[in-house]
Enzyme design. Sequence first.
Site, PDB file in Angstrom:
ATOM      1  N   HIS A   1      -3.451   4.146  -2.574  1.00 31.28           N
ATOM      2  CA  HIS A   1      -4.427   3.248  -1.944  1.00 31.28           C
ATOM      3  C   HIS A   1      -5.101   3.951  -0.751  1.00 31.28           C
ATOM      4  O   HIS A   1      -6.312   3.851  -0.564  1.00 31.28           O
ATOM      5  CB  HIS A   1      -3.741   1.990  -1.404  1.00 31.28           C
ATOM      6  CG  HIS A   1      -3.076   1.143  -2.445  1.00 31.28           C
ATOM      7  ND1 HIS A   1      -1.719   1.015  -2.541  1.00 31.28           N
ATOM      8  CD2 HIS A   1      -3.597   0.367  -3.433  1.00 31.28           C
ATOM      9  CE1 HIS A   1      -1.415   0.186  -3.531  1.00 31.28           C
ATOM     10  NE2 HIS A   1      -2.532  -0.224  -4.094  1.00 31.28           N
TER      11      HIS A   1
ATOM     12  N   LEU B   1       0.816  -1.214   0.000  1.00 32.48           N
ATOM     13  CA  LEU B   1       0.000   0.000   0.000  1.00 32.48           C
ATOM     14  C   LEU B   1       0.852   1.268   0.000  1.00 32.48           C
ATOM     15  O   LEU B   1       1.924   1.314   0.588  1.00 32.48           O
ATOM     16  CB  LEU B   1      -0.917  -0.009   1.228  1.00 32.48           C
ATOM     17  CG  LEU B   1      -1.838  -1.230   1.328  1.00 32.48           C
ATOM     18  CD1 LEU B   1      -2.679  -1.151   2.609  1.00 32.48           C
ATOM     19  CD2 LEU B   1      -2.743  -1.351   0.111  1.00 32.48           C
TER      20      LEU B   1
HETATM   21  P1  AMP Z   1      -3.632  -2.269  -6.892  1.00 29.85           P
HETATM   22  O1  AMP Z   1      -3.206  -2.607  -5.513  1.00 29.85           O
HETATM   23  O2  AMP Z   1      -2.517  -1.823  -7.783  1.00 29.85           O
HETATM   24  O3  AMP Z   1      -4.513  -3.321  -7.516  1.00 29.85           O
HETATM   25  O4  AMP Z   1      -4.547  -0.986  -6.766  1.00 29.85           O
HETATM   26  C1  AMP Z   1      -5.684  -0.981  -5.942  1.00 29.85           C
HETATM   27  C2  AMP Z   1      -6.473   0.275  -6.192  1.00 29.85           C
HETATM   28  O5  AMP Z   1      -5.669   1.415  -5.903  1.00 29.85           O
HETATM   29  C3  AMP Z   1      -6.906   0.414  -7.655  1.00 29.85           C
HETATM   30  O6  AMP Z   1      -8.228   0.939  -7.691  1.00 29.85           O
HETATM   31  C4  AMP Z   1      -5.916   1.396  -8.202  1.00 29.85           C
HETATM   32  O7  AMP Z   1      -6.401   2.137  -9.290  1.00 29.85           O
HETATM   33  C5  AMP Z   1      -5.690   2.291  -6.998  1.00 29.85           C
HETATM   34  N1  AMP Z   1      -4.434   3.008  -7.136  1.00 29.85           N
HETATM   35  C6  AMP Z   1      -3.205   2.490  -7.393  1.00 29.85           C
HETATM   36  N2  AMP Z   1      -2.295   3.477  -7.506  1.00 29.85           N
HETATM   37  C7  AMP Z   1      -2.959   4.645  -7.333  1.00 29.85           C
HETATM   38  C8  AMP Z   1      -2.572   6.014  -7.339  1.00 29.85           C
HETATM   39  N3  AMP Z   1      -1.332   6.398  -7.556  1.00 29.85           N
HETATM   40  N4  AMP Z   1      -3.521   6.944  -7.112  1.00 29.85           N
HETATM   41  C9  AMP Z   1      -4.816   6.571  -6.904  1.00 29.85           C
HETATM   42  N5  AMP Z   1      -5.236   5.301  -6.876  1.00 29.85           N
HETATM   43  C10 AMP Z   1      -4.328   4.351  -7.090  1.00 29.85           C
END
Ligand code: AMP
Length: 285
Positions: free
Chosen positions: A37, A33
Amino acid sequence: MKKITKARDLHELLQRSRSKGRTIGFVPTMGALHEGHLSLVRAARRENDVVVVSIFVNKLQFGPKEDFKKYPRPWRRDLALLRGEKVDFVFMPLHEEMYSEGPKLGTVPNLNWGQSPVLCAKYRPGHFEGVATVVAKFFNIVRPDRAYFGAKDYQQVKVIEGLNRDLNFHIKIRMLPTVREKDGLAMSSRNQYLTPEERRRARSLFETLFGVRERLGKGARNLKAVRLSAIQRLKRNVNQVQYFEIVDPETLRPLGKAQSKMVAAAACFVGKTRLIDNVIIRVRG
Ligand code: AMP
């Protein structure tokens, strides 16, 4: 904060919350995270009585040559961060809990990209099917009122919105802005793969996208020329440009002509690390 590993346990606990009239906000993640996140978790905390976060590195959405094995899993740190955000339930199922017999043929959503897959779907066959499968399962387990996703993965949000519509989940899908490092690089769990030298070059991904937004904002209308010069610029700094497109925000198809709302989206390799980013562009007239 309660850590839960069994789908049935979570489902039953949330059933109790729901019967008391409490609203449920859900944030699916793969862990490792960062502030991106946490911005989703904070929005969920503000807008719901109960907050559920899942941490699950979903094998189904990784290609055979992708980084499933080496994907970071700093779970003690993740749990401490979520405790700090006053999350109620963390769902951390094992692979076997989610896919005890492997997904059966016909239960994996079949995504329809129209004429041909677009953006990441073209280069990561099966990826969004894997995402849609796990998110559909999570939606049934959690039955949230609202689910939170980052604009960083814009195409993913569009897939989830389609899933929500097609399967009548009736969940409010909330998309929150991309959270960036001080120099503009979109936060990503994969940024930690970058060497210091790669990290410096990675900036050009967002710089190029913001450059496109600026040019269009200043009145440039020749999308072909804007796109080609952006690709040239990006190529100077990264190892490979996988795609760089200016697309319609809903269909995600490349645009021939400028319109009031557009999305510029790109994927590239810096060293061996694949990075994606996008910007939403609004222009007048
Ligand atoms: P992940 O753990 O990569 O599957 O991401 C989980 C959630 O966090 C997804 O909805 C991503 O789009 C969001 N997320 C990942 N990186 C970012 C970021 N830099 N800014 C905003 N949301 C993010």
